[in-house]
Write an enzyme that holds these catalytic residues in place. Structure first.
Site, PDB file in Angstrom:
ATOM      1  CB  CYS A  13      -0.971  -0.024   1.178  1.00  0.00           C
ATOM      2  SG  CYS A  13      -0.193  -0.005   2.802  1.00  0.00           S
ATOM      3  CG  ASN A  16       4.429  -1.678   5.123  1.00  0.00           C
ATOM      4  OD1 ASN A  16       5.568  -2.006   5.458  1.00  0.00           O
ATOM      5  ND2 ASN A  16       3.457  -2.551   5.088  1.00  0.00           N
ATOM      6  CB  CYS A  18      -3.538   1.759   7.095  1.00  0.00           C
ATOM      7  SG  CYS A  18      -3.221   3.260   8.063  1.00  0.00           S
ATOM      8  NE  ARG A  19      -4.516   1.501   1.890  1.00  0.00           N
ATOM      9  CZ  ARG A  19      -4.352   2.214   0.796  1.00  0.00           C
ATOM     10  NH1 ARG A  19      -5.245   2.133  -0.163  1.00  0.00           N
ATOM     11  NH2 ARG A  19      -3.306   3.005   0.665  1.00  0.00           N
ATOM     12  CB  SER A  20       0.213  -3.517   2.824  1.00  0.00           C
ATOM     13  OG  SER A  20       1.101  -2.617   3.424  1.00  0.00           O
ATOM     14  CG  ASP A 133      -5.202   5.758   2.510  1.00  0.00           C
ATOM     15  OD1 ASP A 133      -5.185   5.356   3.693  1.00  0.00           O
ATOM     16  OD2 ASP A 133      -4.317   6.468   2.020  1.00  0.00           O
TER      17      ASP A 133
HETATM   18  P1  4NP Z   1      -1.734   2.829   4.073  1.00  0.00           P
HETATM   19  O1  4NP Z   1      -2.336   4.204   4.655  1.00  0.00           O
HETATM   20  O2  4NP Z   1      -1.209   3.147   2.702  1.00  0.00           O
HETATM   21  O3  4NP Z   1      -2.901   1.916   4.061  1.00  0.00           O
HETATM   22  O4  4NP Z   1      -0.643   2.406   5.052  1.00  0.00           O
HETATM   23  C1  4NP Z   1      -1.593   5.382   4.703  1.00  0.00           C
HETATM   24  C2  4NP Z   1      -0.687   5.571   5.718  1.00  0.00           C
HETATM   25  C3  4NP Z   1       0.025   6.763   5.800  1.00  0.00           C
HETATM   26  C4  4NP Z   1      -0.160   7.728   4.834  1.00  0.00           C
HETATM   27  C5  4NP Z   1      -1.059   7.526   3.800  1.00  0.00           C
HETATM   28  C6  4NP Z   1      -1.768   6.340   3.732  1.00  0.00           C
HETATM   29  N1  4NP Z   1       0.557   8.944   4.925  1.00  0.00           N
HETATM   30  O5  4NP Z   1       0.291   9.845   4.094  1.00  0.00           O
HETATM   31  O6  4NP Z   1       1.407   9.096   5.807  1.00  0.00           O
END
Ligand code: 4NP
Length: 161
Positions: A13, A16, A18-20, A133
């Site tokens: 994702c 790294n 939240c989702r993955s 997201d």
């Molecule tokens: P992820 O979510 O891609 O599912 O881990 C996010 C985590 C952090 C950020 C964006 C999306 N960020 O902008 O820091």
């Protein structure tokens, strides 16, 4: 017939956190519960560098824990060129991730690259096949993501076991 080597899957994702890591943790739990730990190699990575070395987001840890999965041992890392040779399958959480992964894919990379929910056949929101997201959302966004991932993980396990 048993596969000759474990199936290796990298979930990817943006951050790294939240989702993955949730996709990795939930499938890891199911693999363990089904006694298939020696058949899978699971990992996750992000496209961005902001959270390298961090634990998953507290909201991700919480939703995982509420559903019986401990992911506190996971640490964020960035996807690297070597991953395209090390993994059988690289699964992107959304279409932006998929585009960015494909942009860095080495010409002779051996990994199959796919959109996670499309690979699992779990369609959401007019079959967009994207895990939304949840980073700027509330606890309900994380809960929704958990349920998508839980469904997809059951299918992945059946498909690849
Ligand atoms: P992820 O979510 O891609 O599912 O881990 C996010 C985590 C952090 C950020 C964006 C999306 N960020 O902008 O820091």
């Amino acid at each position: 017939m048993q596969p000759a080597h474990p199936k290796s899957i990298l979930f990817v994702c943006l951050g790294n956190i939240c989702r993955s890591p949730l996709a990795e943790g939930v499938l890891r739990q199911k693999v363990k519960e089904n006694g298939l730990a020696d058949r899978f190699l699971l990992d996750s990575a992000g496209l961005g560098a902001w959270h390298i070395g961090s634990r998953p987001d507290n909201r991700t840890i919480t939703v995982a824990r509420q559903h019986g999965t401990d992911i506190t041992d996971l640490r964020a890392r960035r996807i690297a060129p070597e991953d395209f040779y090390a993994f059988d399958l690289i699964l992107a959480m959304d279409r932006d991730n998929l585009r960015d992964i494909r942009a860095m894919q080495p010409r002779d990379g051996t990994a199959e690259v796919a959109l996670y929910l499309e690979y699992c056949g779990v369609g959401v929101l007019k079959r967009s096949y994207e895990v939304p997201d949840p980073y700027y959302g509330g606890a309900d966004a994380f809960e929704d993501v958990y349920h998508l991932i839980d469904k997809a993980s059951d299918i992945l396990l059946q498909k690849l076991r």
